[in-house]
Enzyme design. Structure first.
Site, PDB file in Angstrom:
ATOM      1  N   SER A 165      42.718  37.570  46.836  1.00  0.00           N
ATOM      2  CA  SER A 165      42.176  38.838  47.437  1.00  0.00           C
ATOM      3  C   SER A 165      42.397  39.163  48.649  1.00  0.00           C
ATOM      4  CB  SER A 165      40.501  38.288  47.289  1.00  0.00           C
ATOM      5  OG  SER A 165      40.237  38.078  45.829  1.00  0.00           O
ATOM      6  N   ARG A 204      32.904  33.199  51.632  1.00  0.00           N
ATOM      7  CA  ARG A 204      34.231  33.232  52.550  1.00  0.00           C
ATOM      8  C   ARG A 204      33.901  32.946  54.208  1.00  0.00           C
ATOM      9  NH1 ARG A 204      35.062  33.222  47.692  1.00  0.00           N
ATOM     10  NH2 ARG A 204      36.657  34.286  46.763  1.00  0.00           N
ATOM     11  N   GLU A 262      39.570  39.900  53.758  1.00  0.00           N
ATOM     12  CA  GLU A 262      39.241  38.569  53.806  1.00  0.00           C
ATOM     13  C   GLU A 262      40.272  37.784  54.192  1.00  0.00           C
ATOM     14  OE1 GLU A 262      40.031  35.095  50.609  1.00  0.00           O
ATOM     15  OE2 GLU A 262      38.776  36.756  49.474  1.00  0.00           O
TER      16      GLU A 262
HETATM   17  N1  EPU Z   1      37.378  45.101  38.420  1.00  0.00           N
HETATM   18  C1  EPU Z   1      37.802  46.239  38.367  1.00  0.00           C
HETATM   19  N2  EPU Z   1      39.105  46.725  38.718  1.00  0.00           N
HETATM   20  C2  EPU Z   1      39.796  45.658  39.391  1.00  0.00           C
HETATM   21  C3  EPU Z   1      39.416  44.233  39.535  1.00  0.00           C
HETATM   22  C4  EPU Z   1      38.045  44.116  39.262  1.00  0.00           C
HETATM   23  O1  EPU Z   1      37.155  46.861  37.813  1.00  0.00           O
HETATM   24  O2  EPU Z   1      40.884  46.096  39.395  1.00  0.00           O
HETATM   25  C5  EPU Z   1      35.947  44.631  38.245  1.00  0.00           C
HETATM   26  C6  EPU Z   1      35.876  43.610  36.849  1.00  0.00           C
HETATM   27  O3  EPU Z   1      36.158  43.928  35.699  1.00  0.00           O
HETATM   28  C7  EPU Z   1      34.766  42.741  37.518  1.00  0.00           C
HETATM   29  C8  EPU Z   1      34.521  42.750  38.781  1.00  0.00           C
HETATM   30  O4  EPU Z   1      35.306  43.831  39.413  1.00  0.00           O
HETATM   31  O5  EPU Z   1      33.571  43.737  36.606  1.00  0.00           O
HETATM   32  C9  EPU Z   1      34.921  41.479  39.521  1.00  0.00           C
HETATM   33  O6  EPU Z   1      36.219  41.066  39.216  1.00  0.00           O
HETATM   34  P1  EPU Z   1      36.795  39.598  39.078  1.00  0.00           P
HETATM   35  O7  EPU Z   1      35.821  39.076  38.218  1.00  0.00           O
HETATM   36  O8  EPU Z   1      38.168  39.833  38.665  1.00  0.00           O
HETATM   37  O9  EPU Z   1      36.383  39.100  40.408  1.00  0.00           O
HETATM   38  P2  EPU Z   1      36.646  39.563  41.994  1.00  0.00           P
HETATM   39  O10 EPU Z   1      35.033  39.925  42.173  1.00  0.00           O
HETATM   40  O11 EPU Z   1      37.444  40.773  41.873  1.00  0.00           O
HETATM   41  C10 EPU Z   1      36.359  37.338  43.201  1.00  0.00           C
HETATM   42  C11 EPU Z   1      36.863  36.325  44.107  1.00  0.00           C
HETATM   43  C12 EPU Z   1      38.201  35.891  43.808  1.00  0.00           C
HETATM   44  C13 EPU Z   1      37.774  34.967  42.633  1.00  0.00           C
HETATM   45  C14 EPU Z   1      36.929  35.718  41.511  1.00  0.00           C
HETATM   46  C15 EPU Z   1      36.569  34.956  40.339  1.00  0.00           C
HETATM   47  C16 EPU Z   1      36.450  37.484  46.155  1.00  0.00           C
HETATM   48  C17 EPU Z   1      37.044  38.493  47.581  1.00  0.00           C
HETATM   49  N3  EPU Z   1      37.276  37.437  45.403  1.00  0.00           N
HETATM   50  O12 EPU Z   1      37.018  38.271  42.811  1.00  0.00           O
HETATM   51  O13 EPU Z   1      38.828  34.992  44.920  1.00  0.00           O
HETATM   52  O14 EPU Z   1      38.925  34.218  42.025  1.00  0.00           O
HETATM   53  O15 EPU Z   1      35.969  36.495  42.157  1.00  0.00           O
HETATM   54  O16 EPU Z   1      35.505  34.303  40.960  1.00  0.00           O
HETATM   55  O17 EPU Z   1      35.449  37.147  46.595  1.00  0.00           O
HETATM   56  C18 EPU Z   1      40.574  35.010  46.499  1.00  0.00           C
HETATM   57  O18 EPU Z   1      39.631  34.803  47.270  1.00  0.00           O
HETATM   58  O19 EPU Z   1      41.483  35.005  46.905  1.00  0.00           O
HETATM   59  C19 EPU Z   1      40.224  35.021  45.135  1.00  0.00           C
HETATM   60  C20 EPU Z   1      41.099  35.400  44.181  1.00  0.00           C
END
Ligand code: EPU
Length: 334
Positions: free
Chosen positions: A234, A158, A330
């Site tokens: 995010s 990012r 972010e």
């Molecule tokens: N998780 C939780 N609780 C929550 C949310 C997530 O325990 O409320 C855990 C999930 O179970 C999982 C881990 O955290 O084990 C990662 O969660 P997720 O796969 O939903 O992805 P993320 O890391 O929360 C990132 C990006 C998203 C992108 C997703 C998929 C960032 C800041 N965010 O989210 O990007 O869609 O991965 O690749 O890197 C954005 O930038 O606006 C965005 C939505």
């Protein structure tokens, strides 16, 4: 004039100027320098990554440069130059129809193509930097054009030079993507292989359109639609910590999600940290933490930028106290 933003926050600028060509942008810049000497300029996309803390006492610029042209084509790939004002997801859909692959995993991310290059958008194991070859922009101070090869864009998680050293200095006008003509699904992101199975499909025969639909379904299930409830995706970045720090935390929280990052570091899931800190689904006034993805802050209706900021600060404080981790937004605060 009201500034468009997906958080649905009321914020005004002296003027919002939309341009549909490099020439129109240059003309607008001349007029701005004459009419508004000394006032700040802010270049936005769809406002899907911005939090306005107050009105913007300056001029907002927005690209409406549309269309795309194929610059090069071989048996294996195409180099396609896209106007920065194209909606990124619409371009991805069109690319798949044309048989150009590589951006499927970025489906449904809100925003314009120009902003995708600035923010280095990423999802499900793919980042914009993987497909970007060149970015073109125009200097906001003198209207001259400049281009950057991918390696000169300072891309990281990012991150880009357009968000750091060059912030506020250039308008991105065109982005060139190198896309493959043979579809190779990228399924390494946790949960995607499973999602393909659950959809009753096989990874060996999966089409790009099917993968796009799977990504769209995952996003729709987890992320709030800004048209229904204001948000900017995010709100925080996933924190990257040292291996020692991650190991230390894992002793206490063995189920904590963690992924390898650059330079031997470890990326943690901010959503998980926020949920563990007790904030998932909770509100502070008209600002709330989304109940299906704790990384997303939402405007329940009528929130100001300051309301969202207050919630952000409360979450940061609690995550710091519980895990000794500093969460970084972010979203760009204006
Ligand atoms: N998780 C939780 N609780 C929550 C949310 C997530 O325990 O409320 C855990 C999930 O179970 C999982 C881990 O955290 O084990 C990662 O969660 P997720 O796969 O939903 O992805 P993320 O890391 O929360 C990132 C990006 C998203 C992108 C997703 C998929 C960032 C800041 N965010 O989210 O990007 O869609 O991965 O690749 O890197 C954005 O930038 O606006 C965005 C939505």
């Amino acid at each position: 004039m009201r500034i468009e933003n997906t958080f649905g926050i009321e914020a005004e600028a002296r003027e919002v100027i939309t341009y549909d060509s490099e020439e129109a942008l240059r003309e607008a810049l001349v007029r701005i320098h004459e009419q508004y000497e000394g006032l700040p300029l802010l270049h936005i996309g769809c406002g899907s990554n911005l939090l306005f803390l107050s009105n913007f006492e300056g001029i907002v610029l927005k690209s409406n440069i549309k269309g795309f042209v194929v610059k090069e084509e071989t048996e294996d790939d195409v180099l396609v130059e896209v106007g920065s004002g194209e909606i990124c997801d619409e371009f991805i859909a069109q690319a798949i129809r044309n048989g150009w692959y590589g951006m499927e995993n970025l489906s449904l991310i809100p925003g314009q193509v120009g902003a995708a290059a600035v923010q280095n958008i990423g999802a499900y194991g793919v980042e914009a930097q993987d497909v970007i070859e060149e970015v073109k922009g125009i200097s906001l101070s003198d209207g001259t054009e400049r281009s950057w090869k991918q390696k000169d864009c300072g891309y990281g998680y990012r991150q880009s030079i357009f968000k750091s050293e060059l912030w506020g200095k250039y308008a991105i006008t065109r982005v060139s993507f190198r896309l493959k003509k043979h579809f190779e699904p990228k399924l390494q992101y946790g949960g995607l292989v499973k999602a393909v199975e659950v959809a009753g499909l096989s990874k060996d025969t999966l089409t790009a359109q099917e993968l796009r639909q799977i990504i769209i379904d995952i996003r729709r299930a987890k992320l709030p639609d800004p048209a229904v409830q204001g948000n900017a995706g995010s709100f925080f970045k996933n924190p990257v910590v040292s291996k020692e720090k991650a190991e230390h935390l894992l002793l206490e929280f063995p189920t904590m999600p963690h992924y390898p990052a650059d330079e031997g570091k470890i990326k943690l899931a901010a959503g998980w940290l926020i949920e563990q800190a007790g904030w998932k689904g909770k509100s502070l006034g008209p600002a709330a933490v989304h109940d299906r993805q704790a990384l997303v802050l939402v405007n329940k209706g009528g929130a100001s930028g300051r309301d969202i900021q207050r919630l952000c600060e409360a979450i940061k404080r609690d995550v710091k106290e519980r895990f000794d981790i500093n969460l970084e937004p972010e979203v760009n605060f204006i």
